[in-house]
Design a protein around this motif. Sequence first.
Motif, PDB file in Angstrom:
ATOM      1  N   HIS A 296      10.931 -57.421 -58.099  1.00 11.20           N
ATOM      2  CA  HIS A 296      10.506 -56.034 -57.947  1.00 11.20           C
ATOM      3  C   HIS A 296       9.589 -55.659 -59.101  1.00 11.20           C
ATOM      4  CE1 HIS A 296      13.121 -55.158 -54.601  1.00 11.20           C
ATOM      5  NE2 HIS A 296      14.062 -55.864 -55.211  1.00 11.20           N
ATOM      6  N   GLY A 297       8.573 -54.930 -58.792  1.00 17.18           N
ATOM      7  CA  GLY A 297       7.635 -54.479 -59.812  1.00 17.18           C
ATOM      8  C   GLY A 297       8.135 -53.241 -60.515  1.00 17.18           C
ATOM      9  N   GLU A 298       7.433 -52.871 -61.556  1.00 21.40           N
ATOM     10  CA  GLU A 298       7.763 -51.663 -62.303  1.00 21.40           C
ATOM     11  C   GLU A 298       6.698 -50.620 -62.055  1.00 21.40           C
ATOM     12  OE1 GLU A 298       9.010 -52.213 -66.384  1.00 21.40           O
ATOM     13  OE2 GLU A 298       9.136 -54.360 -65.998  1.00 21.40           O
ATOM     14  N   LEU A 299       7.083 -49.375 -62.119  1.00 23.81           N
ATOM     15  CA  LEU A 299       6.168 -48.270 -61.939  1.00 23.81           C
ATOM     16  C   LEU A 299       6.118 -47.486 -63.233  1.00 23.81           C
ATOM     17  CD1 LEU A 299       4.443 -46.401 -60.128  1.00 23.81           C
ATOM     18  CD2 LEU A 299       6.562 -45.220 -59.539  1.00 23.81           C
ATOM     19  N   PHE A 300       4.930 -47.317 -63.761  1.00 23.14           N
ATOM     20  CA  PHE A 300       4.746 -46.539 -64.977  1.00 23.14           C
ATOM     21  C   PHE A 300       3.895 -45.324 -64.643  1.00 23.14           C
ATOM     22  CE2 PHE A 300       5.354 -50.873 -66.402  1.00 23.14           C
ATOM     23  CZ  PHE A 300       6.277 -50.717 -67.429  1.00 23.14           C
ATOM     24  N   LEU A 301       4.363 -44.163 -64.996  1.00 20.02           N
ATOM     25  CA  LEU A 301       3.610 -42.931 -64.802  1.00 20.02           C
ATOM     26  C   LEU A 301       3.030 -42.526 -66.150  1.00 20.02           C
ATOM     27  CD1 LEU A 301       6.050 -40.971 -62.495  1.00 20.02           C
ATOM     28  CD2 LEU A 301       4.045 -42.292 -61.854  1.00 20.02           C
ATOM     29  N   LEU A 302       1.734 -42.384 -66.182  1.00 14.96           N
ATOM     30  CA  LEU A 302       1.056 -42.034 -67.422  1.00 14.96           C
ATOM     31  C   LEU A 302       0.344 -40.702 -67.257  1.00 14.96           C
ATOM     32  CD1 LEU A 302      -0.541 -45.509 -68.156  1.00 14.96           C
ATOM     33  CD2 LEU A 302       1.560 -44.579 -69.114  1.00 14.96           C
ATOM     34  N   GLY A 303       0.243 -39.969 -68.333  1.00 14.99           N
ATOM     35  CA  GLY A 303      -0.455 -38.692 -68.289  1.00 14.99           C
ATOM     36  C   GLY A 303       0.472 -37.568 -67.886  1.00 14.99           C
ATOM     37  N   ARG A 304       0.048 -36.389 -68.154  1.00 10.57           N
ATOM     38  CA  ARG A 304       0.822 -35.201 -67.805  1.00 10.57           C
ATOM     39  C   ARG A 304       0.203 -34.541 -66.589  1.00 10.57           C
ATOM     40  NH1 ARG A 304       1.530 -32.761 -73.881  1.00 10.57           N
ATOM     41  NH2 ARG A 304       2.769 -34.486 -74.646  1.00 10.57           N
ATOM     42  N   SER A 305       1.038 -34.053 -65.720  1.00  6.02           N
ATOM     43  CA  SER A 305       0.517 -33.485 -64.471  1.00  6.02           C
ATOM     44  C   SER A 305      -0.397 -32.292 -64.709  1.00  6.02           C
ATOM     45  CB  SER A 305       1.660 -33.103 -63.542  1.00  6.02           C
ATOM     46  OG  SER A 305       2.450 -32.082 -64.120  1.00  6.02           O
ATOM     47  N   HIS A 306      -0.149 -31.516 -65.771  1.00  7.61           N
ATOM     48  CA  HIS A 306      -1.019 -30.352 -66.007  1.00  7.61           C
ATOM     49  C   HIS A 306      -2.375 -30.756 -66.579  1.00  7.61           C
ATOM     50  CE1 HIS A 306       0.786 -30.782 -70.038  1.00  7.61           C
ATOM     51  NE2 HIS A 306      -0.316 -30.205 -70.475  1.00  7.61           N
ATOM     52  N   GLU A 307      -2.546 -32.022 -66.948  1.00  9.50           N
ATOM     53  CA  GLU A 307      -3.837 -32.514 -67.423  1.00  9.50           C
ATOM     54  C   GLU A 307      -4.628 -33.196 -66.306  1.00  9.50           C
ATOM     55  OE1 GLU A 307      -2.937 -34.999 -70.758  1.00  9.50           O
ATOM     56  OE2 GLU A 307      -2.412 -33.294 -72.018  1.00  9.50           O
ATOM     57  N   ARG A 308      -4.070 -33.201 -65.124  1.00 10.61           N
ATOM     58  CA  ARG A 308      -4.707 -33.815 -63.966  1.00 10.61           C
ATOM     59  C   ARG A 308      -5.443 -32.736 -63.177  1.00 10.61           C
ATOM     60  NH1 ARG A 308      -0.357 -35.721 -60.564  1.00 10.61           N
ATOM     61  NH2 ARG A 308      -0.497 -33.669 -59.659  1.00 10.61           N
ATOM     62  N   PHE A 309      -6.579 -33.112 -62.624  1.00  8.83           N
ATOM     63  CA  PHE A 309      -7.315 -32.187 -61.761  1.00  8.83           C
ATOM     64  C   PHE A 309      -7.979 -32.975 -60.651  1.00  8.83           C
ATOM     65  CE2 PHE A 309     -10.030 -33.283 -65.353  1.00  8.83           C
ATOM     66  CZ  PHE A 309     -11.200 -33.711 -64.732  1.00  8.83           C
ATOM     67  N   GLN A 310      -8.431 -32.255 -59.636  1.00  5.55           N
ATOM     68  CA  GLN A 310      -9.066 -32.894 -58.489  1.00  5.55           C
ATOM     69  C   GLN A 310     -10.543 -32.549 -58.416  1.00  5.55           C
ATOM     70  OE1 GLN A 310      -6.993 -31.951 -54.850  1.00  5.55           O
ATOM     71  NE2 GLN A 310      -5.600 -33.675 -55.138  1.00  5.55           N
ATOM     72  N   VAL A 311     -11.321 -33.551 -58.050  1.00  3.95           N
ATOM     73  CA  VAL A 311     -12.739 -33.376 -57.751  1.00  3.95           C
ATOM     74  C   VAL A 311     -12.975 -34.084 -56.433  1.00  3.95           C
ATOM     75  CG1 VAL A 311     -15.105 -33.874 -58.461  1.00  3.95           C
ATOM     76  CG2 VAL A 311     -13.398 -33.259 -60.182  1.00  3.95           C
ATOM     77  N   ASN A 312     -13.463 -33.356 -55.460  1.00  4.35           N
ATOM     78  CA  ASN A 312     -13.688 -33.896 -54.115  1.00  4.35           C
ATOM     79  C   ASN A 312     -12.453 -34.619 -53.571  1.00  4.35           C
ATOM     80  OD1 ASN A 312     -16.331 -32.935 -53.866  1.00  4.35           O
ATOM     81  ND2 ASN A 312     -17.143 -34.701 -54.945  1.00  4.35           N
ATOM     82  N   GLY A 313     -11.277 -34.060 -53.835  1.00  2.51           N
ATOM     83  CA  GLY A 313     -10.033 -34.588 -53.299  1.00  2.51           C
ATOM     84  C   GLY A 313      -9.430 -35.752 -54.065  1.00  2.51           C
ATOM     85  N   GLU A 314     -10.094 -36.235 -55.105  1.00  3.61           N
ATOM     86  CA  GLU A 314      -9.563 -37.343 -55.911  1.00  3.61           C
ATOM     87  C   GLU A 314      -8.972 -36.814 -57.208  1.00  3.61           C
ATOM     88  OE1 GLU A 314     -11.647 -41.080 -56.358  1.00  3.61           O
ATOM     89  OE2 GLU A 314     -13.174 -40.327 -54.964  1.00  3.61           O
ATOM     90  N   ASN A 315      -7.881 -37.439 -57.659  1.00  4.16           N
ATOM     91  CA  ASN A 315      -7.228 -37.042 -58.904  1.00  4.16           C
ATOM     92  C   ASN A 315      -7.853 -37.739 -60.104  1.00  4.16           C
ATOM     93  OD1 ASN A 315      -5.265 -35.342 -57.749  1.00  4.16           O
ATOM     94  ND2 ASN A 315      -4.023 -37.111 -57.210  1.00  4.16           N
ATOM     95  N   PHE A 316      -8.027 -36.978 -61.174  1.00  4.79           N
ATOM     96  CA  PHE A 316      -8.538 -37.497 -62.437  1.00  4.79           C
ATOM     97  C   PHE A 316      -7.745 -36.887 -63.577  1.00  4.79           C
ATOM     98  CE2 PHE A 316     -12.081 -37.677 -59.499  1.00  4.79           C
ATOM     99  CZ  PHE A 316     -12.545 -38.966 -59.684  1.00  4.79           C
ATOM    100  N   TYR A 317      -7.616 -37.643 -64.648  1.00  9.78           N
ATOM    101  CA  TYR A 317      -7.002 -37.135 -65.872  1.00  9.78           C
ATOM    102  C   TYR A 317      -8.111 -36.838 -66.869  1.00  9.78           C
ATOM    103  CZ  TYR A 317      -2.305 -38.111 -64.308  1.00  9.78           C
ATOM    104  OH  TYR A 317      -1.125 -38.085 -63.616  1.00  9.78           O
ATOM    105  N   GLY A 318      -8.058 -35.660 -67.451  1.00  6.44           N
ATOM    106  CA  GLY A 318      -9.065 -35.255 -68.413  1.00  6.44           C
ATOM    107  C   GLY A 318      -9.236 -36.257 -69.533  1.00  6.44           C
ATOM    108  N   ALA A 319      -8.148 -36.794 -70.049  1.00  6.31           N
ATOM    109  CA  ALA A 319      -8.221 -37.728 -71.172  1.00  6.31           C
ATOM    110  C   ALA A 319      -9.038 -38.974 -70.835  1.00  6.31           C
ATOM    111  CB  ALA A 319      -6.820 -38.113 -71.628  1.00  6.31           C
ATOM    112  N   ASP A 320      -8.948 -39.452 -69.591  1.00  4.55           N
ATOM    113  CA  ASP A 320      -9.724 -40.628 -69.187  1.00  4.55           C
ATOM    114  C   ASP A 320     -11.222 -40.332 -69.223  1.00  4.55           C
ATOM    115  OD1 ASP A 320      -7.325 -41.946 -68.713  1.00  4.55           O
ATOM    116  OD2 ASP A 320      -7.379 -41.567 -66.550  1.00  4.55           O
ATOM    117  N   LEU A 321     -11.590 -39.194 -68.671  1.00  2.10           N
ATOM    118  CA  LEU A 321     -13.010 -38.819 -68.646  1.00  2.10           C
ATOM    119  C   LEU A 321     -13.516 -38.507 -70.050  1.00  2.10           C
ATOM    120  CD1 LEU A 321     -13.043 -36.509 -65.497  1.00  2.10           C
ATOM    121  CD2 LEU A 321     -13.418 -38.968 -65.629  1.00  2.10           C
TER     122      LEU A 321
END
Length: 131
Positions: A1-26
């Motif tokens: 079985h694989g592992e699932l890691f959730l990174l980033g905070r949901s309030h730092e996520r936003f959508q552009v044209n229906g896709e999710n992005f994290y501000g820190a990545d950009l």
Amino acid sequence: HGELFLLGRSHERFQVNGENFYGADLEAEVSAASEHVRAGRVVALADETRSSVAIVAEWNPALAPPTQQSMAAAARQIVARLARRFGLTVGTVRFVTAGSIPLTTSGKVRRHGVLSNSLDELWTYRRGEQP
């Protein structure tokens, strides 16, 4: 079985044209796109239409004072890098003076309200204009 890691905070996520992005990545990509951007002093958010990204970046005070040409060149580098890396359209790139972007008590950029705040603006690129 694989592992699932959730990174980033949901309030730092936003959508552009229906896709999710994290501000820190950009923001990391914007900092790497041009030496003229002050590292760690960038905010990336969806614009009001959620069809493109708005960037607010502090100009690096360690370099020569900004000119229209140097800011336009930096904006072109940012727009090209985000398009290439994420397939994103950049609606605006707003350069502000060093120290203009508010920080949290822990030293992170405070994203909330940056687009509407009155910052010490140097120059703004808007999509459709020639940077």
